[in-house]
Design an enzyme around this catalytic site. Structure first.
Site, PDB file in Angstrom:
ATOM      1  N   GLY A 149       0.810  -1.207   0.000  1.00  0.00           N
ATOM      2  CA  GLY A 149       0.000   0.000   0.000  1.00  0.00           C
ATOM      3  C   GLY A 149       0.843   1.258   0.000  1.00  0.00           C
ATOM      4  O   GLY A 149       1.328   1.709  -1.039  1.00  0.00           O
ATOM      5  N   CYS A 150       1.027   1.828   1.191  1.00  0.00           N
ATOM      6  CA  CYS A 150       1.696   3.125   1.272  1.00  0.00           C
ATOM      7  C   CYS A 150       3.166   3.074   0.898  1.00  0.00           C
ATOM      8  O   CYS A 150       3.704   4.047   0.363  1.00  0.00           O
ATOM      9  CB  CYS A 150       1.512   3.700   2.672  1.00  0.00           C
ATOM     10  SG  CYS A 150      -0.226   4.082   3.051  1.00  0.00           S
TER      11      CYS A 150
END
Length: 211
Positions: A149-150
């Protein structure tokens, strides 16, 4: 070599790139909520936090620019967005919430940048790129969570902005191992260099001025 590896190699993906100083370090979202399996954690995030401690110590000894990121939404949810619509619990990550605080083991010190964000990338809508550019960073080592994700979003933006990302494989973690492994493979093929901490720091030692 797997069939996937063969396909990517045949098509010219995964070429090694030079990793040259100056170096910097980005720690993505190592906050209490992502360290807690009861909130947003799980998988290998705990081990990534432990492995990142000597990485951070090394960066500080070398005097590298160090940046941290946190997900921080407004107390009243006024900055509610698609990210928080997909994951409503993100709105609990507020400035003064325990879940949004950086884990004590990796807490920032004076002179290190902390960027607050409401989307996956640590670069989008923040001062991070300008801050790194002002400090002449060329190669950006990346640790953090979650890998799929991030971390991945930040690596793609780092590459897009002209930094060379080096993802420290044992210093990134995810709540599930399959997306973690797939994302490391994907980033190595397209966007970044990926290696474990020992190999990364040996490379940095070799590249240091005077060596």
């Amino acid at each position: 070599m797997s069939m996937d590896d063969q396909v990517f190699k045949r098509q010219g993906f995964g070429t090694d790139v030079d990793l040259v100083p100056p170096f910097g370090l980005l720690l993505v979202d190592f906050v209490n909520g992502f360290a807690d399996p009861g909130v947003f954690g799980g998988g290998n995030i705990t081990s990534a936090i432990a492995s990142s401690q000597p990485l951070l110590d090394y960066a500080r000894r070398c005097g590298w620019p160090v940046a941290h990121s946190r997900i921080v939404f407004a107390d009243d949810g006024a900055d509610h967005n698609i990210f928080s619509r997909k994951v409503p619990g993100m709105l609990t990550l507020r400035e003064d919430s325990h879940a949004s605080a950086i884990v004590p083991e990796l807490a920032p010190i004076a002179g290190e940048l902390v960027v607050r964000k409401t989307v996956p990338s640590a670069f989008f809508g923040t001062t991070l790129a300008a801050w790194l550019t002002q400090r002449s960073v060329s190669t950006l080592l990346v640790a953090g969570c979650v890998t799929s994700g991030c971390v991945r979003a930040s690596v793609v933006d780092a590459m897009s902005l002209g930094f060379t990302p080096l993802v420290v494989a044992d210093c990134v973690g995810d709540r599930a191992i399959a997306p973690h492994d797939a994302s490391l493979f994907d980033m190595q093929q397209k966007y970044a260099m990926v290696m474990d901490r020992q190999a990364a720091l040996e490379l940095c030692d070799q590249a240091a001025p005077g060596n």
